[in-house]
Design an enzyme around this catalytic site. Structure first.
Site, short mmCIF file in Angstrom:
data_model
loop_
_atom_site.label_atom_id
_atom_site.label_comp_id
_atom_site.label_asym_id
_atom_site.label_seq_id
_atom_site.Cartn_x
_atom_site.Cartn_y
_atom_site.Cartn_z
N GLU A 1 38.46 74.65 33.92
CA GLU A 1 39.40 74.96 32.85
C GLU A 1 39.02 76.27 32.14
O GLU A 1 37.87 76.44 31.73
CB GLU A 1 39.42 73.79 31.86
CG GLU A 1 40.47 73.88 30.78
CD GLU A 1 40.47 72.63 29.88
OE1 GLU A 1 39.91 71.58 30.29
OE2 GLU A 1 41.02 72.70 28.78
N LYS B 1 35.06 65.25 31.55
CA LYS B 1 35.07 66.72 31.43
C LYS B 1 33.87 67.12 30.60
O LYS B 1 33.60 66.50 29.58
CB LYS B 1 36.39 67.15 30.77
CG LYS B 1 36.37 68.46 30.00
CD LYS B 1 37.80 68.87 29.60
CE LYS B 1 37.83 69.71 28.34
NZ LYS B 1 39.22 70.03 27.92
N ASP C 1 35.04 72.78 31.42
CA ASP C 1 35.86 73.63 30.54
C ASP C 1 34.97 74.70 29.91
O ASP C 1 34.03 74.39 29.19
CB ASP C 1 36.51 72.77 29.44
CG ASP C 1 37.50 73.55 28.59
OD1 ASP C 1 37.67 74.77 28.79
OD2 ASP C 1 38.12 72.92 27.69
N LYS D 1 49.03 71.46 25.75
CA LYS D 1 48.75 70.95 24.40
C LYS D 1 49.97 71.34 23.58
O LYS D 1 50.27 72.54 23.45
CB LYS D 1 47.53 71.65 23.79
CG LYS D 1 46.20 71.30 24.44
CD LYS D 1 45.06 72.05 23.76
CE LYS D 1 43.75 71.77 24.47
NZ LYS D 1 42.65 72.59 23.93
N SER E 1 36.38 64.32 26.89
CA SER E 1 35.86 65.69 26.87
C SER E 1 34.53 65.67 26.13
O SER E 1 34.49 65.33 24.94
CB SER E 1 36.87 66.60 26.16
OG SER E 1 36.32 67.87 25.91
N LYS F 1 31.92 70.48 28.72
CA LYS F 1 32.02 71.86 28.29
C LYS F 1 30.88 72.64 28.92
O LYS F 1 29.76 72.12 29.04
CB LYS F 1 31.92 71.93 26.76
CG LYS F 1 33.08 71.25 26.05
CD LYS F 1 34.36 72.05 26.19
CE LYS F 1 35.48 71.46 25.37
NZ LYS F 1 36.70 72.29 25.43
N GLY G 1 43.67 68.00 24.39
CA GLY G 1 43.53 67.46 23.04
C GLY G 1 42.89 68.47 22.12
O GLY G 1 42.27 69.44 22.56
N ASP H 1 44.24 76.80 29.89
CA ASP H 1 44.45 76.17 28.58
C ASP H 1 44.83 77.29 27.61
O ASP H 1 46.02 77.59 27.43
CB ASP H 1 43.16 75.42 28.18
CG ASP H 1 43.15 74.86 26.76
OD1 ASP H 1 44.10 75.11 26.01
OD2 ASP H 1 42.18 74.17 26.39
O1 OSB Z 1 39.43 73.41 25.07
O2 OSB Z 1 40.26 71.53 25.41
C1 OSB Z 1 39.69 72.30 24.64
C2 OSB Z 1 38.86 70.54 21.35
C3 OSB Z 1 39.10 71.55 20.44
C4 OSB Z 1 39.48 72.80 20.91
C5 OSB Z 1 39.63 73.01 22.29
C6 OSB Z 1 39.41 71.99 23.20
C7 OSB Z 1 38.98 70.75 22.72
C8 OSB Z 1 38.64 69.62 23.58
C9 OSB Z 1 38.71 68.23 22.97
O3 OSB Z 1 38.23 69.73 24.71
C10 OSB Z 1 39.67 67.35 23.65
C11 OSB Z 1 39.95 66.09 22.87
O4 OSB Z 1 40.69 66.15 21.87
O5 OSB Z 1 39.44 65.05 23.26
MG MG Z 2 40.23 73.53 27.06
#
Ligand code: OSB
Ligand code: MG
Length: 369
Positions: free
Chosen positions: A213, A161, A188, A262, A135, A163, A290, A238
């Site tokens: 996402e 992925k 995401d 999660k 991510s 953001k 995660g 999510d």
């Molecule tokens: O939206 O998936 C998410 C990290 C903190 C809060 C929300 C998210 C995330 C990540 C990180 O996308 C995923 C990872 O731990 O590698």
């Molecule tokens: Mg997410």
């Protein structure tokens, strides 16, 4: 199992590079490590509530309060027969999923160790390695993003992925897809958009995304159903999913066609398994999200992702992608084929490095009978 002692560690770990999302930029990660001792065994869990109430309303401080004043007193000194009994002892507590999940994870580790089986085996895992992705936070420029993706692909990651947020979306998506035509690629939004942005999402249908996402409001399952019916690309929820009930609502409304599980967001591994099983029965693939966990939380995520309906690569990356030094040994590594090995040792399968744990602990408290 007699629960003799519980210990909480508020930890703060510096990230190897800042992580920017539509919610802001994180430089370090605060979580709570939960240790439970009983009958000569020690279980470890991680509560993924963060320093800020931006991803979720929970924070390390609220999770500490709920753990200290409600969850820990409900099990401390008691003789509990298993995880389900522990959960029912605090079922009156509404919400606070991350606080609950941290304690439940420690209990899973404790019970697995006492039965001399791995967490994966105890959960019903069927794989010996899991597919993983990475991510990537919002980057300042397209060239910087392309460079990051190149280096993660070279390490073997099976899926990318990125953001997105208003102003950092379609041009980044277009550039990535142009550069990497065949990769598994998803985005995401962390709830940064509204239904009025529907044309933007229709445009994303042109880029063969694996999924989009959480585009809309964090508690808005209904508007996602209105968006999903206009898109070819699957929506994955999510933030909006906190339970099996939310999952049923989302799937019956066709608000999403993939679920990100999660354990922290849904209150623990028990609820995660229920969601997994329900999605499997409805032919809805799931994947493990995660929260920038330390190795303790990561170990649980790896075990969970070994269940059969975790069909898409998880946000479960190598320890070194997050932190210079992990608090577990050995640290998690990603194999050249983009997988992480499922551990077979009892419980979480890794040892906690007490020196590193002490170094990152900013507050600690022991609860005894
Ligand atoms: O939206 O998936 C998410 C990290 C903190 C809060 C929300 C998210 C995330 C990540 C990180 O996308 C995923 C990872 O731990 O590698
Ligand atoms: Mg997410």
């Amino acid at each position: 199992m007699k629960i003799e002692k519980v210990e909480l560690h508020h930890i703060r770990m510096e990230l190897v590079s800042p992580f920017t999302t539509s919610m802001g930029t994180e430089y370090d990660e605060e979580h709570i490590i939960v240790r439970v001792d009983g009958e000569g065994f020690t279980g470890w869990g991680e509560s993924v509530a963060e320093g800020t109430p931006f991803y979720s309303y929970e924070t390390v401080i609220t999770a500490w309060h709920i753990l200290q004043d409600f969850l820990i007193p409900s099990i401390l000194g008691k003789n509990i027969s298993g995880i389900d009994e522990a959960i029912s002892s605090y079922e009156k507590v509404r919400g606070h999923m991350m606080a609950k999940a941290g304690l439940e994870a420690a209990l899973w580790d404790l019970f697995a160790k006492s039965q001399n089986i791995s967490l994966s085996k105890m959960m019903g895992g069927t794989k010996n390695k899991i597919d993983v992705g990475v991510s990537i936070g919002i980057q300042n420029s397209i060239p910087e993003l392309i460079k990051k993706i190149e280096s993660y692909l070279a390490e073997g990651y099976k899926r990318i992925k990125i953001k997105i947020a208003p102003g950092y979306d379609i041009q980044f998506i277009r550039a990535v897809r142009k550069e990497f035509q065949d990769i598994l690629f998803q985005v995401d939004a962390n709830s940064a958009y509204e239904l009025k942005h529907i044309d933007l999402f229709k445009h994303m249908d042109d880029y063969n995304l694996l999924l989009i996402e959480q585009p809309l409001g964090y508690e808005n399952i209904y508007d996602h159903s209105k968006l999903q019916r206009e898109l070819k690309t699957p929506i994955c929820l999510d933030e909006s999913i906190h339970s099996l009930d939310d999952t049923r609502a989302a799937i019956e409304l066709d608000s999403c066609r993939v679920i990100n599980i999660k354990p922290g967001r849904v209150g623990g591994f028990t609820e995660s398994k229920l969601i997994h099983d329900y999605c499997q029965s409805k032919n809805i693939p799931v994947w493990c999200g995660g929260m920038l966990e330390s190795g303790i939380g990561r170990a649980g995520n790896v075990a969970l992702a070994s269940l059969p309906n975790f069909k898409l690569p998880g946000d479960i990356s190598a320890s070194k992608r997050y932190y210079k030094e992990d608090i577990v040994e050995p640290e998690f590594i990603v194999n050249k084929d983009g997988t992480i090995n499922v551990l077979t040792e009892p419980g979480i399968g890794v040892k906690v490095n007490m020196r590193v744990l002490d170094k990152v602990t900013v507050k600690k408290k022991e609860f005894t009978m």
